[in-house]
Structure formats: structure tokens, C-alpha cells
Scaffold this motif. Structure first.
Motif, PDB file in Angstrom:
ATOM      1  N   GLU A 174       4.947 -16.512  81.149  1.00 14.24           N
ATOM      2  CA  GLU A 174       4.285 -17.011  79.946  1.00 14.24           C
ATOM      3  C   GLU A 174       2.886 -17.474  80.302  1.00 14.24           C
ATOM      4  O   GLU A 174       2.684 -18.174  81.289  1.00 14.24           O
ATOM      5  CB  GLU A 174       5.089 -18.161  79.328  1.00 14.24           C
ATOM      6  CG  GLU A 174       6.385 -17.708  78.691  1.00 14.24           C
ATOM      7  CD  GLU A 174       7.096 -18.835  77.967  1.00 14.24           C
ATOM      8  OE1 GLU A 174       6.708 -19.995  78.199  1.00 14.24           O
ATOM      9  OE2 GLU A 174       8.026 -18.554  77.194  1.00 14.24           O
ATOM     10  N   LEU A 175       1.913 -17.074  79.487  1.00 11.98           N
ATOM     11  CA  LEU A 175       0.506 -17.396  79.720  1.00 11.98           C
ATOM     12  C   LEU A 175       0.022 -18.375  78.662  1.00 11.98           C
ATOM     13  O   LEU A 175       0.134 -18.116  77.458  1.00 11.98           O
ATOM     14  CB  LEU A 175      -0.342 -16.114  79.688  1.00 11.98           C
ATOM     15  CG  LEU A 175      -1.864 -16.309  79.738  1.00 11.98           C
ATOM     16  CD1 LEU A 175      -2.285 -16.953  81.060  1.00 11.98           C
ATOM     17  CD2 LEU A 175      -2.584 -14.974  79.540  1.00 11.98           C
ATOM     18  N   VAL A 228      -0.475 -17.886  74.694  1.00 11.58           N
ATOM     19  CA  VAL A 228      -1.193 -16.647  74.401  1.00 11.58           C
ATOM     20  C   VAL A 228      -0.243 -15.475  74.302  1.00 11.58           C
ATOM     21  O   VAL A 228      -0.225 -14.744  73.317  1.00 11.58           O
ATOM     22  CB  VAL A 228      -2.274 -16.375  75.476  1.00 11.58           C
ATOM     23  CG1 VAL A 228      -2.949 -15.026  75.245  1.00 11.58           C
ATOM     24  CG2 VAL A 228      -3.312 -17.480  75.469  1.00 11.58           C
ATOM     25  N   THR A 229       0.586 -15.295  75.340  1.00 12.45           N
ATOM     26  CA  THR A 229       1.484 -14.147  75.337  1.00 12.45           C
ATOM     27  C   THR A 229       2.546 -14.325  76.407  1.00 12.45           C
ATOM     28  O   THR A 229       2.438 -15.186  77.285  1.00 12.45           O
ATOM     29  CB  THR A 229       0.719 -12.834  75.586  1.00 12.45           C
ATOM     30  OG1 THR A 229       1.598 -11.725  75.415  1.00 12.45           O
ATOM     31  CG2 THR A 229       0.160 -12.799  76.997  1.00 12.45           C
ATOM     32  N   THR A 230       3.582 -13.503  76.289  1.00 14.62           N
ATOM     33  CA  THR A 230       4.597 -13.386  77.335  1.00 14.62           C
ATOM     34  C   THR A 230       4.404 -12.040  78.018  1.00 14.62           C
ATOM     35  O   THR A 230       4.404 -10.997  77.348  1.00 14.62           O
ATOM     36  CB  THR A 230       6.015 -13.493  76.752  1.00 14.62           C
ATOM     37  OG1 THR A 230       6.176 -14.775  76.144  1.00 14.62           O
ATOM     38  CG2 THR A 230       7.055 -13.327  77.842  1.00 14.62           C
ATOM     39  N   ASP A 287       1.607 -28.662  77.437  1.00 14.38           N
ATOM     40  CA  ASP A 287       0.360 -27.942  77.235  1.00 14.38           C
ATOM     41  C   ASP A 287      -0.251 -28.180  75.866  1.00 14.38           C
ATOM     42  O   ASP A 287      -1.331 -27.675  75.585  1.00 14.38           O
ATOM     43  CB  ASP A 287       0.587 -26.441  77.419  1.00 14.38           C
ATOM     44  CG  ASP A 287       0.695 -26.063  78.877  1.00 14.38           C
ATOM     45  OD1 ASP A 287      -0.152 -26.523  79.650  1.00 14.38           O
ATOM     46  OD2 ASP A 287       1.618 -25.325  79.237  1.00 14.38           O
ATOM     47  N   SER A 288       0.421 -28.900  75.007  1.00 15.39           N
ATOM     48  CA  SER A 288      -0.079 -29.110  73.653  1.00 15.39           C
ATOM     49  C   SER A 288      -1.314 -29.988  73.668  1.00 15.39           C
ATOM     50  O   SER A 288      -1.329 -31.046  74.272  1.00 15.39           O
ATOM     51  CB  SER A 288       1.010 -29.746  72.792  1.00 15.39           C
ATOM     52  OG  SER A 288       0.489 -30.073  71.524  1.00 15.39           O
ATOM     53  N   LYS A 289      -2.367 -29.552  72.998  1.00 15.40           N
ATOM     54  CA  LYS A 289      -3.608 -30.335  72.941  1.00 15.40           C
ATOM     55  C   LYS A 289      -3.409 -31.618  72.141  1.00 15.40           C
ATOM     56  O   LYS A 289      -4.046 -32.633  72.405  1.00 15.40           O
ATOM     57  CB  LYS A 289      -4.722 -29.500  72.306  1.00 15.40           C
ATOM     58  CG  LYS A 289      -5.351 -28.488  73.244  1.00 15.40           C
ATOM     59  CD  LYS A 289      -6.556 -27.852  72.593  1.00 15.40           C
ATOM     60  CE  LYS A 289      -7.307 -26.969  73.563  1.00 15.40           C
ATOM     61  NZ  LYS A 289      -8.491 -26.364  72.954  1.00 15.40           N
ATOM     62  N   GLU A 290      -2.545 -31.586  71.141  1.00 20.17           N
ATOM     63  CA  GLU A 290      -2.356 -32.749  70.296  1.00 20.17           C
ATOM     64  C   GLU A 290      -1.453 -33.791  70.933  1.00 20.17           C
ATOM     65  O   GLU A 290      -1.297 -34.883  70.425  1.00 20.17           O
ATOM     66  CB  GLU A 290      -1.750 -32.316  68.941  1.00 20.17           C
ATOM     67  CG  GLU A 290      -2.638 -31.357  68.161  1.00 20.17           C
ATOM     68  CD  GLU A 290      -3.953 -31.998  67.786  1.00 20.17           C
ATOM     69  OE1 GLU A 290      -3.991 -33.219  67.578  1.00 20.17           O
ATOM     70  OE2 GLU A 290      -4.952 -31.279  67.691  1.00 20.17           O
ATOM     71  N   GLY A 291      -0.844 -33.438  72.065  1.00 22.40           N
ATOM     72  CA  GLY A 291      -0.004 -34.401  72.743  1.00 22.40           C
ATOM     73  C   GLY A 291       1.423 -34.421  72.248  1.00 22.40           C
ATOM     74  O   GLY A 291       2.228 -35.217  72.694  1.00 22.40           O
TER      75      GLY A 291
END
Length: 519
Positions: free
Chosen positions: A379-380, A387-389, A320-324
């Protein structure tokens, strides 16, 4: 012949070149010449006056004429490679605000425009599975066949042999209707769904949901007649089907309610090949015994399971990391006080996650604890950012259409269907501050069952395709490009507020009397 100027951009590099013509083949060849590392299959896009990037198709016959007009106006055309998610150069503030105004005007006109449907020849009738409704389906079918000779009807196959529908009696009345009265099954519908121009539903909201689910891509306009016990999506009364259908089929203008749907994809965790091989080697070497009473073997199993959970958590986060890649802190170097960090390469998705199912959802996605007695841990992620658990009995992710359904019953807000938004509503959350949250429909959501969760989860999509989500499994949710269009009885807002007051009895109470009422 005058040479034409192009600005070519690939990754972070830009060059200015001149070409003799603006044919797609010429542009692709010149781009490949300047940036051979881009690859022959690279997709190119050109920048229009509004700042949008439009893909260049080699088969587009009008492309050269369009680009020549742009060239005469600005003197240069910007071509770049890559995806449509943003450009490589900053956007001017004035241009950004202009685009915002354009988008707002477009959305405003979208709900106010009077729409004229294209010619309709094939109509699908979806009837609630109730024996009593077969007679009404017959009545509607006969009237449509008699009144509109160019119409072909598709009726549920289950009605063909029912005594209340009386198919043989209909054909005896007019043998020419044999070809115009067809019967559909789910399998036949999947192969011929693009041929349907209009859908009629007889039932309640569930019938409308079932109809939209049948069309997993483009959805034809839906005319919903309410015959159920509670109809919020069904605007038309069946008693008035004649004037309603006459106005629609004669091509007169009408209002449409364009309802956003959700694109939902389920990803199942799969053990990476290297991890399976490592565990197999440990078993072969005797590090893990098959005897459950051996304390050393049990300790080894726990260590392997702990490593596995950590691996799931790390890889899901990286995906999910935007930076890859995930940035890992290696601590502080005490000699110069600098923090040492390293980037862990982003793993390939197919190595540990397998996309299984994908659905178009009109109402909501529900992730709950199922038959598990314990609390569910989820996990969201939003746009790749954790964001949160959530600790609760579950989570409901609903559209504006679904905000008046399950989401409303657990305390979610009402959302006008003209608003392309997603509402997140926890089910019996463990924290009192875990309240429903509304976010834009353009956001990418991922609901993941973490490796540390004590229980598995269960997911359902508009109440269908219920399936178990194990540790490491997740659901990706974003706005679908295939909305559901329902025909309004009056207009979008009037129908929705009428439903609130008449169907849901929203804010209905005994009015307060004036002070002098007792005198």
C-alpha cells in the motif's frame, strides 16, 4: 520608552499586546501569560518579511536587534506557537508568487555557483576492496603527503598490513608522516566523521555509495576517481589526480553536484497491549483451544486473526491521516436524510508501531518479494493520503541519482541530478497501467505491507541492511536534510550528459545515411 507591538497567535486565537523590549525571555513570558494552556515548553516563531516562520532561540544574542529592525519597518511583529508546517492565516497570493520566484532563483544559482571550499586539513581515502588498488592508494597518499604538508590522510585500516601498500616503507622514507598518515575503521570513523573535510574514492559507483553511507549525517565533498568497470558517479580519471587535487586543495573555485538523499525509517508493527490482553483472556477462558483438530477452536483463531488484520489496517490508516483521526461513516439517518459520521481518535504511534532503523539513502529503496513465490501486495501513502495498492514483484523508490541505476533497468525515467524528485518504479506489476511515476522530493511516502497481504516483503537501502517486513510493517521515506555533494569535473549538466552518452551509450545508434549516399 515607547512600547512595542506584538501579535501573538496560539491555535486559532490571536491577541495584540505591547511589550517594553524584544528579548526572547520577555516574549516567551508574555506569550505564557496570554496563553497559559500553551505550556512552558512551547516553541515560538516570528514571521519575517518573506512569510517564513523562524524559531526564536532564547540563547540568540542578535535576536533583539533583528526584531527591532523589523519593528521599525512594519510597526508590528507576529509571533506564533506550533510547528513550521504552515501558518494559521492565509498567505497573500502576491507574497506566495514572490516566494516561488525566490525559490526558483535559489535553485538555479545552486547549480551554477562556483564554490570555494573551506580550508582542508583532513582527507579520507576510500578504496574499492581490490588488492590491485592498494598500490594506487599508496601512490596517491605519498604524493599528497609530499605536496601538501598541512594535510592529514585517513586510509583504510586493512591496507596497513598489505604488502602492496608497504606502510613501513612509507614511514621509513619520511618518519614525520607517522602522525599524518592515519588508518580508519568503521567504528573509529563513526566517532570522528565530523573531522573529515574531504573524501576521495578510488573505485566505481559502489565505492561512492559506500562512502556516502558511511556519513549518516553531514557528508563532506567527494572527489570520485573511476577505477571500476562502470562509473556514472565517478567523474575524474585517476591518471589526472595531480592537477585535479591541486586545483581543489589550493582553494580555487569549482562546481558541486548537490545530490538529494532519502531519509528512510522502518516501522515494525507491535501488538497493542489491550489486544494482547484480550487474546490472553480468551485463551485463559478456553475460547481458543490449543488443540488444532478442534473445529470450533480453529474458527475462533480465524476470527481473532481477522480482527487483528482489521485493527492493523485501521491504525495504519489513522496514523497517516492528516486530520489526526479517521472519519467513519455510520450510515444515513432516514428521518432527516443526514449522514451520521464520527471521528475515531488517532492512536499513539508507539502503541502499535516501533521505529527501528533509519538510513540516509543516495540511490534507492527497494521493497521486493524476496524468496516468496507469490505476488507482493503493498500500500502506497503520499502525505498521509492512500494512493494505491500495488500488486507486483516489488517497488523501487529512487532519487534522481538512482534513476540511472536499478530504476532505469525496470523502465524508470532518467532524472537530472539537479532535480529534487523521487521516482516510483514497480517491478513486474500485475497491472499494465502501473507505470513509473515522478513526484516532488518534499512529499512524505509510506510503503506499507497490509494486513491482507499473502506474503511478507523484504526491504534494502542502497543494497544494504536487507530486512524482512511483516504484515503491518512499513517504511517512511522523505527527502533528507543531509545531501551528498560530489565535485564536478566540468559542471553538473556536462558531467551528467557525458555520462549518459559515454557510460550508458544512451540513444546510441548507427546514423541514417542520406538518400544519395549509394551514388
Amino acid at each position: 520608552m515607547a512600547l512595542l507591538r506584538l501579535k501573538l497567535t496560539h491555535s486559532q486565537k490571536s491577541v495584540h499586546v505591547q511589550v517594553q523590549d524584544l528579548r526572547p525571555d520577555t516574549i516567551y513570558a508574555r506569550f505564557q501569560e496570554e496563553f497559559p494552556e500553551s505550556g512552558a515548553e512551547s516553541t515560538l516563531r516570528w514571521n519575517d518579511s518573506d512569510g517564513d516562520w523562524i524559531e526564536i532561540h532564547k540563547s540568540d544574542p542578535d535576536f533583539e536587534a533583528i526584531l527591532l529592525a523589523v519593528m521599525q519597518k512594519s510597526g508590528i511583529v507576529h509571533i506564533r506557537s506550533g510547528e513550521t508546517n504552515g501558518s494559521y492565516e492565509p498567505t497573500e497570493l502576491a507574497q506566495l508568487l514572490q516566494r516561488y520566484e525566490k525559490v526558483m532563483d535559489t535553485f538555479d544559482n545552486l547549480s551554477r555557483n562556483i564554490v570555494k571550499l573551506p580550508p582542508i586539513s583532513n582527507i579520507l581515502i576510500v578504496t574499492k576492496p581490490d588488492q590491485k588498488l592498494a598500490k594506487l592508494t599508496k601512490e596517491l597518499s605519498i604524493w599528497l603527503l609530499e605536496t601538501f604538508p598541512g594535510i592529514t590522510l585517513f586510509v583504510d585500516k586493512k591496507l596497513q598490513d598489505r604488502a602492496s601498500f608497504k606502510y613501513n616503507e612509507i614511514i621509513q622514507h619520511n618518519p614525520s608522516w607517522t602522525d599524518r598518515l592515519q588508518f580508519w575503521t568503521l567504528e573509529c570513523h563513526k566517532n570522528a566523521s565530523k573531522q573529515i573535510h574531504l573524501a576521495l574514492t578510488l573505485g566505481g559507483d559502489g565505492t561512492v555509495l559506500y562512502t556516502t553511507w558511511m556519513f549518516q549525517h553531514r557528508v563532506p565533498p567527494i572527489v570520485a576517481f573511476h577505477l571500476g568497470s562502470l562509473g556514472f558517479l565517478t567523474n575524474f580519471c585517476f591518471d589526472s589526480y595531480k592537477p585535479a587535487m591541486t586545483n581543489i586543495l589550493r582553494g580555487e573555485g569549482l562546481n558541486l553536484n548537490i545530490r538529494m538523499r532519502l531519509q528512510c525509517s522502518v516501522y515494525k508493527y507491535r501488538e497493542p497491549a489491550d489486544q494482547i490482553q484480550r487474546m490472553t483472556s480468551q485463551l485463559a477462558a478456553g475460547d481458543i483451544s490449543s488443540t488444532s483438530d478442534d473445529e470450533a477452536a480453529e474458527e475462533s483463531r480465524r476470527n481473532i486473526e481477522t480482527q487483528r488484520k482489521a485493527e492493523i489496517l485501521r491504525k495504519v490508516k489513522e496514523m497517516d491521516s492528516k486530520e489526526g483521526a479517521e472519519v467513519k461513516d455510520l450510515g444515513v439517518c432516514h428521518d432527516n436524510g443526514q449522514t451520521l459520521i464520527t471521528r475515531i481518535p488517532k492512536p499513539k504511534l508507539e502503541e502499535f508501531m516501533t521505529p527501528t532503523d533509519s538510513w540516509q539513502v543516495l540511490n534507492e529503496v527497494t521493497v521486493d518479494r524476496g524468496s516468496n513465490a507469490g505476488m507482493l501486495q503493498l500500500e502506497l501513502y503520499v502525505d498521509g493520503n492512500p494512493v494505491t495498492t500495488i500488486l507486483a514483484d516489488g517497488l523501487v523508490i529512487a532519487t534522481a541519482t538512482g534513476s540511472t541505476a536499478y530504476s532505469l533497468s525496470i523502465g524508470g525515467s532518467l532524472i537530472h541530478p539537479d532535480k529534487n524528485s523521487i521516482i516510483l518504479s514497480p517491478i513486474a506489476p500485475h497491472s499494465l497501467t502501473a507505470r513509473p511515476m515522478i513526484i516532488p522530493g518534499t512529499k512524505h511516502l509510506r510503503i506499507c505491507v497490509p494486513a491482507t497481504s499473502r506474503t511478507t516483503a523484504w526491504a534494502s537501502f542502497d543494497g544494504r541492511h536487507r530486512q524482512e517486513l511483516g504484515r503491518g510493517d512499513s517504511v517512511m521515506i522523505t527527502a533528507s536534510k543531509y545531501p551528498a555533494a560530489t565535485i564536478c569535473r566540468r559542471d553538473q549538466s556536462t558531467d551528467w550528459f557525458t555520462g549518459l552518452t559515454q557510460v550508458l551509450n544512451w540513444n546510441s545508434r548507427v546514423q541514417q545515411k542520406p538518400f544519395d549516399s549509394h551514388l
